[in-house]
Design a protein around this motif. Structure first.
Motif, mmCIF file in Angstrom:
data_model
loop_
_atom_site.group_PDB
_atom_site.id
_atom_site.type_symbol
_atom_site.label_atom_id
_atom_site.label_comp_id
_atom_site.label_asym_id
_atom_site.label_seq_id
_atom_site.Cartn_x
_atom_site.Cartn_y
_atom_site.Cartn_z
ATOM 1 N N ASP A 60 -65.742 -4.381 -7.666
ATOM 2 C CA ASP A 60 -66.117 -3.029 -8.110
ATOM 3 C C ASP A 60 -67.509 -2.995 -8.734
ATOM 4 O O ASP A 60 -67.773 -2.233 -9.665
ATOM 5 N N ARG A 61 -68.411 -3.806 -8.227
ATOM 6 C CA ARG A 61 -69.767 -3.840 -8.778
ATOM 7 C C ARG A 61 -70.762 -4.113 -7.663
ATOM 8 O O ARG A 61 -70.429 -4.736 -6.654
ATOM 9 N N ALA A 62 -71.983 -3.618 -7.858
ATOM 10 C CA ALA A 62 -73.050 -3.848 -6.885
ATOM 11 C C ALA A 62 -74.399 -3.635 -7.562
ATOM 12 O O ALA A 62 -74.502 -2.894 -8.549
ATOM 13 N N ARG A 63 -75.393 -4.290 -7.006
ATOM 14 C CA ARG A 63 -76.769 -4.076 -7.483
ATOM 15 C C ARG A 63 -77.147 -2.622 -7.226
ATOM 16 O O ARG A 63 -76.727 -2.019 -6.250
ATOM 17 N N MET A 64 -77.954 -2.090 -8.102
ATOM 18 C CA MET A 64 -78.408 -0.702 -7.954
ATOM 19 C C MET A 64 -79.138 -0.516 -6.627
ATOM 20 O O MET A 64 -78.975 0.505 -5.963
ATOM 21 N N SER A 65 -79.919 -1.495 -6.220
ATOM 22 C CA SER A 65 -80.666 -1.377 -4.962
ATOM 23 C C SER A 65 -79.725 -1.322 -3.764
ATOM 24 O O SER A 65 -79.971 -0.593 -2.803
ATOM 25 N N VAL A 66 -78.632 -2.068 -3.815
ATOM 26 C CA VAL A 66 -77.631 -2.040 -2.738
ATOM 27 C C VAL A 66 -76.968 -0.672 -2.691
ATOM 28 O O VAL A 66 -76.798 -0.087 -1.615
ATOM 29 N N ARG A 75 -83.955 4.835 -5.319
ATOM 30 C CA ARG A 75 -83.444 4.068 -6.454
ATOM 31 C C ARG A 75 -83.511 4.884 -7.734
ATOM 32 O O ARG A 75 -82.628 4.790 -8.580
ATOM 33 N N SER A 76 -84.550 5.705 -7.877
ATOM 34 C CA SER A 76 -84.638 6.520 -9.095
ATOM 35 C C SER A 76 -83.519 7.554 -9.152
ATOM 36 O O SER A 76 -82.952 7.806 -10.219
ATOM 37 N N ARG A 77 -83.163 8.147 -8.009
ATOM 38 C CA ARG A 77 -82.068 9.118 -8.001
ATOM 39 C C ARG A 77 -80.750 8.419 -8.332
ATOM 40 O O ARG A 77 -79.928 8.950 -9.075
ATOM 41 N N VAL A 78 -80.535 7.230 -7.783
ATOM 42 C CA VAL A 78 -79.305 6.481 -8.095
ATOM 43 C C VAL A 78 -79.274 6.136 -9.574
ATOM 44 O O VAL A 78 -78.228 6.220 -10.222
ATOM 45 N N THR A 79 -80.418 5.795 -10.137
ATOM 46 C CA THR A 79 -80.494 5.483 -11.568
ATOM 47 C C THR A 79 -80.103 6.691 -12.405
ATOM 48 O O THR A 79 -79.340 6.570 -13.371
ATOM 49 N N HIS A 80 -80.592 7.865 -12.030
ATOM 50 C CA HIS A 80 -80.236 9.091 -12.765
ATOM 51 C C HIS A 80 -78.745 9.390 -12.629
ATOM 52 O O HIS A 80 -78.085 9.758 -13.612
ATOM 53 N N THR A 81 -78.215 9.256 -11.424
ATOM 54 C CA THR A 81 -76.788 9.498 -11.204
ATOM 55 C C THR A 81 -75.963 8.495 -12.010
ATOM 56 O O THR A 81 -74.978 8.862 -12.654
ATOM 57 N N ALA A 82 -76.373 7.233 -11.977
ATOM 58 C CA ALA A 82 -75.665 6.189 -12.719
ATOM 59 C C ALA A 82 -75.659 6.487 -14.215
ATOM 60 O O ALA A 82 -74.647 6.267 -14.895
ATOM 61 N N LYS A 83 -76.761 7.009 -14.711
ATOM 62 C CA LYS A 83 -76.838 7.337 -16.141
ATOM 63 C C LYS A 83 -75.812 8.415 -16.502
ATOM 64 O O LYS A 83 -75.126 8.309 -17.521
#
Length: 164
Positions: A60-66, A75-83
């Motif tokens: 249940d884990r993965a690198r943000m880039s993956v 990657r920036s959009r995924v970072t915002h969503t992750a936050k």
């Protein structure tokens, strides 16, 4: 810049224009419908997609880039969503053990419960608004057509990447 010479432009035929516009409208309306059907879980479609992809990864884990590659977002959009997901307690950020420099996203038990609760509603929504509207032949044509588009846009992508 390519496309500046209008004398050599291959304009879309009427049928091509109709197909293109039908795709654009249907794609946007489908996203709205799928997003709307997730509101009871207080989650958006992009958030659901990120949690879903994360839930399918080992541990249940993965690198943000993956994850960015899997959900086809920057990657920036995924970072915002992750936050946003992290603030709700559904994921946590962790250093990657492989190199210590990267960041991985891990699904929390609360995130696992949420995705398992929302998944039946999402699948029903996908069926109601897309899958069940098509014949098996239409689905096959769509799969082949969009696989071709993806192969053009992502050279070297393997067909099994589309399932992930």
């Amino acid at each position: 810049m390519a496309g500046d010479d209008t004398s050599s432009t291959r304009w879309l035929s009427y049928e091509e224009q109709q197909a293109w516009r039908a795709y654009l409208r249907a794609h946007r309306e489908l996203q709205v419908a799928l997003d709307r059907d997730l509101t009871e879980f207080d989650i958006s479609l992009p958030e659901y997609e990120l949690l879903s992809m994360l839930s399918e990864q080992d541990g249940d884990r993965a690198r943000m880039s993956v994850l960015a590659d899997l959900v086809v977002q920057s990657r920036s959009r995924v970072t915002h969503t992750a936050k946003r997901l992290e603030m709700r307690g559904w994921v946590r950020r962790e250093p990657t053990p492989e190199d210590g420099r990267g960041v991985a996203l891990a699904l929390t038990p609360a995130g696992r419960r949420l995705i398992e609760s929302a998944a039946p509603t999402h699948v029903h929504s996908v069926r109601e608004h897309f899958i069940d509207l098509m014949t098996p032949e239409q689905l096959s044509v769509l799969r082949d057509a969009f696989s071709e588009v993806r192969s053009h846009l992502v050279p070297g992508a393997r067909p099994e990447d589309e399932i992930a």
